[in-house]
Each structure stands twice: as structure tokens, then as C-alpha cells.
Design a protein around this motif. Structure first.
Motif, PDB file in Angstrom:
ATOM      1  N   UNK A 205       0.849  -1.183   0.000  1.00  0.00           N
ATOM      2  CA  UNK A 205       0.000   0.000   0.000  1.00  0.00           C
ATOM      3  C   UNK A 205       0.888   1.236   0.000  1.00  0.00           C
ATOM      4  N   UNK A 206       0.710   2.052  -1.008  1.00  0.00           N
ATOM      5  CA  UNK A 206       1.421   3.321  -1.133  1.00  0.00           C
ATOM      6  C   UNK A 206       0.465   4.449  -0.794  1.00  0.00           C
ATOM      7  N   UNK A 207       0.870   5.296   0.146  1.00  0.00           N
ATOM      8  CA  UNK A 207       0.065   6.458   0.517  1.00  0.00           C
ATOM      9  C   UNK A 207       0.738   7.718  -0.030  1.00  0.00           C
ATOM     10  N   UNK A 208      -0.036   8.541  -0.729  1.00  0.00           N
ATOM     11  CA  UNK A 208       0.457   9.813  -1.239  1.00  0.00           C
ATOM     12  C   UNK A 208      -0.269  10.951  -0.534  1.00  0.00           C
ATOM     13  N   UNK A 209       0.491  11.941  -0.155  1.00  0.00           N
ATOM     14  CA  UNK A 209      -0.016  13.086   0.587  1.00  0.00           C
ATOM     15  C   UNK A 209      -0.633  14.084  -0.402  1.00  0.00           C
ATOM     16  N   UNK A 210      -1.949  14.253  -0.316  1.00  0.00           N
ATOM     17  CA  UNK A 210      -2.668  15.159  -1.203  1.00  0.00           C
ATOM     18  C   UNK A 210      -2.749  16.539  -0.564  1.00  0.00           C
TER      19      UNK A 210
ATOM     20  N   UNK B 218      -7.116  21.658   6.736  1.00  0.00           N
ATOM     21  CA  UNK B 218      -7.470  20.353   7.289  1.00  0.00           C
ATOM     22  C   UNK B 218      -8.002  19.367   6.263  1.00  0.00           C
ATOM     23  N   UNK B 219      -8.373  19.824   5.089  1.00  0.00           N
ATOM     24  CA  UNK B 219      -8.858  18.924   4.062  1.00  0.00           C
ATOM     25  C   UNK B 219      -7.781  18.090   3.412  1.00  0.00           C
ATOM     26  N   UNK B 220      -6.526  18.405   3.699  1.00  0.00           N
ATOM     27  CA  UNK B 220      -5.416  17.658   3.137  1.00  0.00           C
ATOM     28  C   UNK B 220      -5.252  16.313   3.853  1.00  0.00           C
ATOM     29  N   UNK B 221      -4.620  15.369   3.179  1.00  0.00           N
ATOM     30  CA  UNK B 221      -4.397  14.072   3.796  1.00  0.00           C
ATOM     31  C   UNK B 221      -3.937  13.050   2.777  1.00  0.00           C
ATOM     32  N   UNK B 222      -3.870  11.797   3.210  1.00  0.00           N
ATOM     33  CA  UNK B 222      -3.302  10.749   2.367  1.00  0.00           C
ATOM     34  C   UNK B 222      -4.336  10.085   1.465  1.00  0.00           C
ATOM     35  N   UNK B 223      -3.864   9.695   0.276  1.00  0.00           N
ATOM     36  CA  UNK B 223      -4.646   8.947  -0.701  1.00  0.00           C
ATOM     37  C   UNK B 223      -3.944   7.606  -0.918  1.00  0.00           C
ATOM     38  N   UNK B 224      -4.658   6.467  -0.831  1.00  0.00           N
ATOM     39  CA  UNK B 224      -4.022   5.147  -0.909  1.00  0.00           C
ATOM     40  C   UNK B 224      -4.020   4.553  -2.325  1.00  0.00           C
ATOM     41  N   UNK B 225      -2.939   3.831  -2.625  1.00  0.00           N
ATOM     42  CA  UNK B 225      -2.795   3.075  -3.864  1.00  0.00           C
ATOM     43  C   UNK B 225      -2.271   1.686  -3.500  1.00  0.00           C
ATOM     44  N   UNK B 226      -2.751   0.654  -4.179  1.00  0.00           N
ATOM     45  CA  UNK B 226      -2.388  -0.724  -3.838  1.00  0.00           C
ATOM     46  C   UNK B 226      -1.759  -1.413  -5.042  1.00  0.00           C
TER      47      UNK B 226
END
Length: 313
Positions: free
Chosen positions: A249-254, A260-268
């Protein structure tokens, strides 16, 4: 290892944002906040704010170490750096903030470790990996440097065995046509894979492969196809973990929205070698906007210890 710890910060314009937060998960897909979403550890020295965490479990002394960028950006950029990215890049900290623990709940006070010198600009986004070939740890980060008049950033590294003493920094990777930041290196079947944010050509994440931690690295073009649909200039800070089912699982910081709306998006993906990652938002849940951190596999005993600890922060 049956659970996961996510060490991160929050993008807030108040002093509590750029501090140390924990997230917990039993499966790597569904995450919960720790300490009611408040900081667990605070930075009292240096910039008095910390970002871009990495955490490592040392096989040498069984301790845990958190390293972080010594930088207050969301809160401190106004008065410390006059809202100038150029000033931060040239005159930011040559230190990393460090905490250590034997059990993940009792942590030492923040200490500052000086890695850079006047040839370096700000030291950004540390990451650590164990080098089985040499029996030590490779600390790597992104920075501007005097050698190109503090222009596009490169990735540098230093070695350590005790997290107290470090070798002189050396260049790990520089991209010919743009700066690179936010390096994260992982081992899979004897090969090493480095995720990076390319600052141009493309302004997206890229994936490199090497036989040794210190390279030389070559581009995995299949990964570029996985990133084709992402809008340029809104994703950074890759961090990855191999889950219990064997998938990565790769998480990218959006950071395409403010605050506060920012955060991680997951890729598998099935493997790093194949480089084919599929965006998987619906499979994951986060309680709030996690920002630039690292995931550490932990035991269920460690999970319960963290979850039930009475934190002071």
C-alpha cells in the motif's frame, strides 16, 4: 506483526499542528486516531515545529527512533521566514528532530541532531532504511546545496549505527531535469525501490530501482502509467507498507486543498517490482487529514499499549 502505527503531523495554522501524532490500524486499511487526535510529543527546540516524520525499529538496540524535519511552516513561516520559500530553502535548519523509545509510549524529550553544514540548505523529509550489506542504517533526505547554487533539490544520505553518530553526507540521487524531494526507500526480494516526488518533468511521483541502497537507480516506467491520471502538483510525501496479505500500500499526501482537508490517498499494488498501483480510496478510512509520515508494522501487544496509554499531550 499484526497492526500498524502511522506517525504524522497535521496541516494546521496553530502551534499544535506541526507536532507528533499517531494513527493506529489493525489491518492497514481502517485507521483510528490516538490521544483523541491531539499531539503525543511536542517540539520545544529548533523551529518548535516538526514535519515529515519517519520511524524505525532498530534491530541493534531494540529501540524506536522518530526523525523529523525541524521546521515550523504552517504556523511559523509568517514570522520566521517572511513567507519566503527561497529563504526556507537556503536558510532552513541543518538539524533533524529526534525522539527515542523502548516501548512506543515512553519517549525521550526532543533532541536535535545536526547532519548538514553551510553547504546545505534546509534538511527536508528524513527517511531511514537498514542496509543489510553493511549492517548499518542509511538516513536520507532532500535538500538544496551549494554545488548548484541552492537550486533544484537532490537526495543525500548519511550512515549511522547508533543514531548518535553520522557519516558525512553524500549525494544519493539527483534528477537531471528537475529537483526531487521526499525520498522513501523499501526492499523487496533483494532489490531496493525509491519513491520520489519529481518537482518537474513530470510534477508527480516517480519510482526508481537499484541493486543497492545507494544506487545507481533507474526509472520504473510502469509506475508512471499508474500516476498518469493524477493531477500534477498536488501529491507528494510517499510512504508505503507491505500489508499482511502481501500487497503493498502506497500512501500519497494530497495537498490540493487548503488546511485540514489535506491528507493521504491510498494506492495498492501486488509488488514494487511490477510498479502497477491502483487507487483505492473506498477501501480505506482515516479519521482526519494525516500529513507526511511513515507507517511502522507493530505487534498487537504494541497496538494495545499505544491505544490504552494515558498520554500527556
Amino acid at each position: 506483526m499484526q497492526a500498524y502505527l502511522f506517525v504524522h503531523f497535521r496541516e494546521k495554522t496553530t502551534p499544535d499542528g506541526e507536532q507528533v501524532y499517531f494513527g493506529l490500524s489493525k489491518d492497514g486499511y481502517h485507521w483510528e486516531e490516538v490521544n483523541n487526535g491531539r499531539p503525543l510529543l511536542w517540539a520545544y527546540y529548533g523551529d518548535k515545529g516538526v514535519r515529515d516524520f519517519t520511524i524505525i525499529r532498530s534491530s541493534q538496540n531494540k529501540k524506536f527512533y522518530i526523525f523529523a524535519t525541524d521546521l515550523s511552516l504552517s504556523y511559523g513561516m509568517r514570522n520566521q521566514y517572511n513567507r519566503s520559500w527561497e529563504e526556507i530553502s537556503r536558510n532552513g535548519s541543518h538539524y533533524f528532530s529526534v525522539w527515542e523509545s523502548e516501548n512506543l509510549v515512553d519517549w525521550t524529550e526532543q533532541r536535535l541532531v545536526k547532519i548538514g553544514n553551510d553547504d546545505f540548505g534546509c534538511m527536508w523529509a528524513p527517511d531511514i532504511i537498514y542496509d543489510k550489506e553493511q549492517g548499518d542504517y542509511v538516513l536520507h533526505w532532500s535538500s538544496s546545496h551549494k554545488e548548484n547554487d541552492f537550486g533544484p533539490k537532490g537526495i543525500y544520505y548519511s550512515r549511522t549505527r547508533d543514531f548518535e553518530h553520522f557519516t558525512q553526507p553524500e549525494l544519493l540521487y539527483r534528477k537531471k531535469d528537475s529537483g526531487v524531494i521526499d525520498s522513501a526507500i523499501y526492499e523487496e526480494e533483494g532489490n531496493y525501490y525509491m519513491f520520489l516526488k519529481s518537482e518537474n518533468n513530470p510534477e508527480k511521483l516517480i519510482l526508481l530501482k537499484a541493486d543497492h541502497i545507494t544506487g545507481p537507480y533507474s526509472r520504473i516506467e510502469e509506475f508512471d502509467k499508474s500516476m498518469e491520471e493524477l493531477e500534477a502538483g498536488y501529491y507528494e510525501a510517499p510512504t508505503a507498507v507491505r500489508l499482511a496479505d502481501g500487497k503493498w500500500c502506497l500512501f500519497l499526501d494530497y495537498y490540493g486543498v487548503p488546511g485540514a482537508g489535506q491528507g493521504y490517498v491510498p494506492f495498492v499494488a501486488d509488488s514494487l517490482a511490477e510498479g502497477r498501483f491502483v487507487r483505492s480510496d473506498k477501501a480505506f478510512q482515516f479519521p482526519y487529514g494525516f500529513k507526511h509520515g511513515t507507517i511502522l508494522p507493530i505487534t498487537m501487544e504494541e497496538y494495545e499499549r499505544i491505544k490504552n496509554h494515558k498520554w500527556e499531550g
